[in-house]
Scaffold this active site. Sequence first.
Site, PDB file in Angstrom:
ATOM      1  N   GLU A 223      -7.799 -21.225 -15.990  1.00  0.00           N
ATOM      2  CA  GLU A 223      -8.263 -21.841 -14.742  1.00  0.00           C
ATOM      3  C   GLU A 223      -9.491 -22.687 -15.076  1.00  0.00           C
ATOM      4  OE1 GLU A 223      -9.611 -20.522 -10.244  1.00  0.00           O
ATOM      5  OE2 GLU A 223     -10.525 -19.556 -11.974  1.00  0.00           O
TER       6      GLU A 223
ATOM      7  N   ASP B 194      -1.961  -1.236  -3.737  1.00  0.00           N
ATOM      8  CA  ASP B 194      -2.234  -0.497  -4.971  1.00  0.00           C
ATOM      9  C   ASP B 194      -1.074  -0.667  -5.951  1.00  0.00           C
ATOM     10  OD1 ASP B 194      -0.240   1.384  -3.999  1.00  0.00           O
ATOM     11  OD2 ASP B 194      -1.833   2.291  -2.783  1.00  0.00           O
TER      12      ASP B 194
ATOM     13  N   ASP C 171       0.845  -1.195   0.000  1.00  0.00           N
ATOM     14  CA  ASP C 171       0.000   0.000   0.000  1.00  0.00           C
ATOM     15  C   ASP C 171       0.879   1.243   0.000  1.00  0.00           C
ATOM     16  OD1 ASP C 171      -1.914   1.977   0.439  1.00  0.00           O
ATOM     17  OD2 ASP C 171      -2.072   1.543   2.586  1.00  0.00           O
TER      18      ASP C 171
ATOM     19  N   HIS D 256      -4.440 -17.195  -4.585  1.00  0.00           N
ATOM     20  CA  HIS D 256      -5.383 -16.354  -3.844  1.00  0.00           C
ATOM     21  C   HIS D 256      -6.648 -17.105  -3.422  1.00  0.00           C
ATOM     22  CE1 HIS D 256      -6.981 -16.398  -7.889  1.00  0.00           C
ATOM     23  NE2 HIS D 256      -8.106 -15.875  -7.455  1.00  0.00           N
TER      24      HIS D 256
ATOM     25  N   ASP E 185      -5.270 -10.747 -15.225  1.00  0.00           N
ATOM     26  CA  ASP E 185      -6.346 -11.680 -14.927  1.00  0.00           C
ATOM     27  C   ASP E 185      -7.520 -11.364 -15.846  1.00  0.00           C
ATOM     28  OD1 ASP E 185      -7.747 -13.701 -13.427  1.00  0.00           O
ATOM     29  OD2 ASP E 185      -6.558 -13.118 -11.693  1.00  0.00           O
TER      30      ASP E 185
ATOM     31  N   ASP F 213      -4.047   3.954   2.863  1.00  0.00           N
ATOM     32  CA  ASP F 213      -5.479   3.714   3.065  1.00  0.00           C
ATOM     33  C   ASP F 213      -5.764   2.273   3.489  1.00  0.00           C
ATOM     34  OD1 ASP F 213      -5.046   2.311   0.721  1.00  0.00           O
ATOM     35  OD2 ASP F 213      -6.627   3.326  -0.425  1.00  0.00           O
TER      36      ASP F 213
END
Length: 578
Positions: free
Chosen positions: A271, A36, A28, A344, A105, A32
Site C-alpha cells: 500500500e 472473529d 461473529d 476497508h 496484513d 459479543d
Amino acid sequence: MAVVSRASGPDWWKRAVVYQIYPRSFADSDGDGIGDLRGIISRLDHLARLGVDVIWLSPVYPSPQDDNGYDISDYQGIEPVFGTLSDFDELLAGVHDRGMRLVMDLVVNHTSDEHPWFVESRADPAGPRRDWYWWRGARPGMAPGAPGAEPTNWASFFSGPAWEFDEASGEYYLHLFSRKQPDLNWENPDVRQAVYAMMRWWLDRGVDGFRMDVINMISKQLPLADGPVTHGVLGDGSALFQCGPRIHEFLQEMHEQVFAGRPEHVLTVGEMPGVTVEEAVLFTDPQRREVDMVFQFEHVSLDQGPGGKWDIRPLRLLDLKASLGRWQAGLAERGWNSLYWDNHDQPRAVSRFGDDGRYRTESAKMLATVLHLHRGTPYIYQGEELGMTNVPFAGPEDFRDIESVNYYASAVAGGADPAAVLAALRPLSRDNARTPMHWDDSPAAGFSTGEPWIAVNPNYPQINARAQVDDPDSVFSHYRAVIALRHAEPAVVDGDFTMLLPDDPTVYAFTRSLAGTTLLVVANFSGDPVPAPVPEAAQWAAAEFVLGNYPAPDPAPDPAPPTLLLAPWEARVYRRVG
C-alpha cells in the site's frame, strides 16, 4: 499441507482474485458483537463458492484497537477478541483445504504505543531501543511542550500534529497516524531485522503473503524538516516520508532476507499513498525483487477537491478513464497492477462509482465487469460481491472510525458548520465499509446474535448473501461469472490493454488481446440508454457474447448498426478469435 489452488504456477498471483476480510465486521461466532476467526471459519464455503483464490486478512494481532487493529502491540499473537493462535491455524488449514491462500496484513511503519518495543523506548532515553522510534527535541529556541514547538510542522493523517510530547523525557515522538501509533525508525538495522524475523515466523507458520500497510512511508528523508504549510501552522510532510531515499533498498533487503528461496512464491502487495506510475514500475519490476504490485490511490482521489478528502466533488468518468488508463499503459511492459474499487479505507463502490438506488444491481455488476477485465490482480472487499451500499449515518454518534471522529471534532471546534461536516463525512467515511457483513435477513443481518460493535446498514433485509447465492441473476452470481472468466480466458490475465473512446463522458470501453483472441469490454456509466460508438461496432455486434449484466442482446440485424446501444449501467463483454 500442500496448496492446490485454482491459480497455480510461478505467476499464480497474476491469475488470482483476492478477497479482503475485515475481521471485526465479517462474522461473529460468540455473540459479543465483534467478528472473529471462528466466524470466518464458518463462512469459508461462501468464499470458495464465490471462486476467489486468496483471502487477505486485515489485522488480527493483539492491539488496543485505537485504529481498529492497525495499532499492533504484539506481532506474533492473536487479539483475544478475535480468538487464539490455534483458531488461526484452523482457519489457515481451512483456507488451504479449499484451494485458497491466506495473506496477512503487515503493519510495520508503526506499532502501538503499547508494544513492548515502544514501552522500552519511552521508558529509557539512554536504552538500546530508544532509537527504534523517531525521538526529537523541541524546535530550537522554543520550550518543550509549548504550542508549535514540535520538531517539524507535519500534520498527522488523523488530525493534529504528527508529534506527541513525552513529559518524562522532554522529547517528542513521531506518529504519522494516531498518537498511539508511533513510527518505527527503519534507519536502525535492528528494527529491520526484528521485522524480518517476525515475517519469517508467519511464513513458516504457513501464510502465503503480506499486504503491507503504508509501506512506502518507512523511509524518511533526513534530516527531518518542515513541509509546506497547508492549514494553520501545520504542514504537509508527505514529500519527505513517502517513497523516501532508502525505500527501494529496504524492500530489496526485505525480499532477500524474507522471501528469496522459498518453494512457493510469496504474494506481496505494498500500500503506497502518493506513489506515481513511474515509481510503481520500479517497485513492481520482477527483476528488482521488491513487491509484486502496489495499491495506489489516484483513482479514489478523483472526487476530492483541493481541500483534501472531505472536499467532495462529482466524479467525472473522463478523469477515471484517464487515471486507470495511465496506470494500465505505464505498467504494460514491466510491473503489475492491483485493481480495486473499495476496501476497508474506502466507501462502498456501488455508492461511489455506480447507482445505489434504482440501478444498484445493474451498476454493481457493471463495476465488477469493468474492473476485473483490466490487466492486473483484482481485489474484492467483503460485501462488494453482494452490492452492499454506503450507510445513512444520522449523526456524529454513529461513527466509530478514528479518522472520522477526529475530523468531526476538530472541524466543528474550528468553527465549521456541523451539518456541513456530516455531509462531507457520510459519503467518504471509512465506516461505510466497516459495518457488518450481510449474511441474511435475520436480526443483525446474521452477523451476530449480540449487538454489533457498529450498527448494521438498515437495507440488509433486501441486500444479503442468503438472498443472492442461489439467484442466477444476483450480484453474487455475476461476480462468480466474472471470476470464472478470468480463470478460463488467458487474454484477461496476459492480454494487451487498449483504451477505446477516451473522450466519451459516459461509455467506458477497452479491448484485451492475446494470441489471436480479442475481448471487447464496453460499459455505460450512466442511468440513461447511450450509444457506444466503438470501432468496428457492427463486427462486434456479430461476435460471441461472453458476459453481460443484462440478458444477451438479440442477434444484430443485417446490416448491423454503427454503434452498440447500451441500457442504463449496462456492461457487455464480446470475444473474437482470429
